[in-house]
Write a protein that holds these residues in place. Structure first.
Motif, short mmCIF file in Angstrom:
data_model
loop_
_atom_site.label_atom_id
_atom_site.label_comp_id
_atom_site.label_asym_id
_atom_site.label_seq_id
_atom_site.Cartn_x
_atom_site.Cartn_y
_atom_site.Cartn_z
N THR A 144 36.87 16.43 52.85
CA THR A 144 36.04 16.08 54.01
C THR A 144 34.90 15.18 53.56
N ARG A 145 34.27 15.56 52.47
CA ARG A 145 33.17 14.74 51.94
C ARG A 145 33.68 13.37 51.50
N TRP A 146 34.81 13.34 50.83
CA TRP A 146 35.34 12.09 50.32
C TRP A 146 35.72 11.14 51.46
N CYS A 147 36.27 11.68 52.55
CA CYS A 147 36.66 10.84 53.68
C CYS A 147 35.45 10.20 54.36
N LEU A 148 34.31 10.81 54.21
CA LEU A 148 33.10 10.25 54.81
C LEU A 148 32.36 9.31 53.86
N ILE A 149 32.68 9.37 52.57
CA ILE A 149 32.03 8.50 51.60
C ILE A 149 32.73 7.14 51.50
N ILE A 150 34.05 7.14 51.51
CA ILE A 150 34.80 5.90 51.29
C ILE A 150 34.60 4.94 52.44
N LYS A 151 34.82 3.68 52.15
CA LYS A 151 34.75 2.62 53.16
C LYS A 151 36.14 2.07 53.36
N PRO A 152 36.67 1.97 54.52
CA PRO A 152 36.15 2.42 55.80
C PRO A 152 36.25 3.93 55.94
N ARG A 153 35.34 4.49 56.70
CA ARG A 153 35.34 5.95 56.90
C ARG A 153 36.59 6.35 57.69
N ASN A 154 37.19 7.43 57.25
CA ASN A 154 38.36 7.96 57.95
C ASN A 154 37.95 9.28 58.59
N VAL A 155 37.43 9.18 59.80
CA VAL A 155 36.85 10.34 60.48
C VAL A 155 37.93 11.32 60.90
N LEU A 156 39.10 10.82 61.32
CA LEU A 156 40.17 11.73 61.73
C LEU A 156 40.67 12.56 60.55
N LEU A 157 40.84 11.94 59.40
CA LEU A 157 41.25 12.69 58.22
C LEU A 157 40.16 13.67 57.79
N ALA A 158 38.90 13.25 57.95
CA ALA A 158 37.79 14.16 57.64
C ALA A 158 37.82 15.38 58.57
N ALA A 159 38.15 15.17 59.84
CA ALA A 159 38.23 16.28 60.79
C ALA A 159 39.36 17.24 60.41
N VAL A 160 40.50 16.70 60.02
CA VAL A 160 41.62 17.54 59.62
C VAL A 160 41.24 18.37 58.39
N ASN A 161 40.62 17.74 57.40
CA ASN A 161 40.22 18.46 56.19
C ASN A 161 39.11 19.46 56.47
N PHE A 162 38.23 19.14 57.41
CA PHE A 162 37.18 20.09 57.80
C PHE A 162 37.81 21.36 58.37
N PHE A 163 38.78 21.20 59.26
CA PHE A 163 39.42 22.37 59.84
C PHE A 163 40.29 23.11 58.82
N LEU A 164 40.83 22.39 57.84
CA LEU A 164 41.54 23.06 56.74
C LEU A 164 40.57 23.96 55.97
N GLY A 165 39.38 23.45 55.70
CA GLY A 165 38.35 24.26 55.03
C GLY A 165 37.93 25.45 55.88
#
Length: 159
Positions: A84-105
């Motif tokens: 989740t953190r990595w998806c928000l750091i990289i450019k371009p941000r991948n917010v959908l993947l960050a959301a999936v990983n957030f819910f996995l956590g």
């Protein structure tokens, strides 16, 4: 050569080999189906498959806590947090993947909580049993001391 030309050449080669009417992209053809069996849609096949969505789902909360693995669910929690953190750091941000990983956590945290509460309930009952046994030992020791105080003092000094 364009894709269309390549497709035409493929069709021509198939006709030359004697397979003119066979569809090219049929991944899900089966040969063992009974002739009276109705054809299922792709969604039905995926739903009823032994490795489909219904049977292999990561957030199975109905599974008993004693059958869950603490290390596996800790790994899920860590994976969800890290990615989740990595998806928000990289450019371009991948917010959908960050959301999936957030819910996995979140699922990992929920399962770890269930496991820890289950383990705590086991140790709580064990601690209460230990406390009852200790109370019985203390009662026996008190009776021994009350019946023979000198002998109890001497045995305590020898230990």
């Amino acid at each position: 050569m364009s894709t269309r030309t390549g497709f035409r050449l493929l069709q021509i080669s198939r006709v030359a080999r004697g397979k003119p009417n066979r569809a090219i992209g049929c991944k899900y053809q089966t040969t063992g189906a009974a002739p009276n069996t109705p054809a299922q849609s792709l969604v039905q096949r995926l739903w009823h498959s032994p490795v489909g969505v219904k049977t292999v789902h990561f957030c199975d909360f109905s599974r008993p806590a004693e059958k869950l693995s603490l290390t596996q669910n800790l790994a899920l929690t860590a994976t969800g947090a890290i990615w989740t953190r990595w998806c928000l750091i990289i450019k371009p941000r991948n917010v959908l993947l960050a959301a999936v990983n957030f819910f996995l956590g979140c699922v990992g945290i929920t399962q770890v909580t269930r496991i820890l509460l289950y383990q705590r309930s086991l140790t709580s009952s064990t601690l209460s049993q230990i406390a009852q046994e200790d109370a019985k030992d203390i009662a026996e020791a008190t009776k021994t001391i009350a019946s023979d105080p000198n002998g109890a003092a001497e045995s305590a000094l020898k230990r």
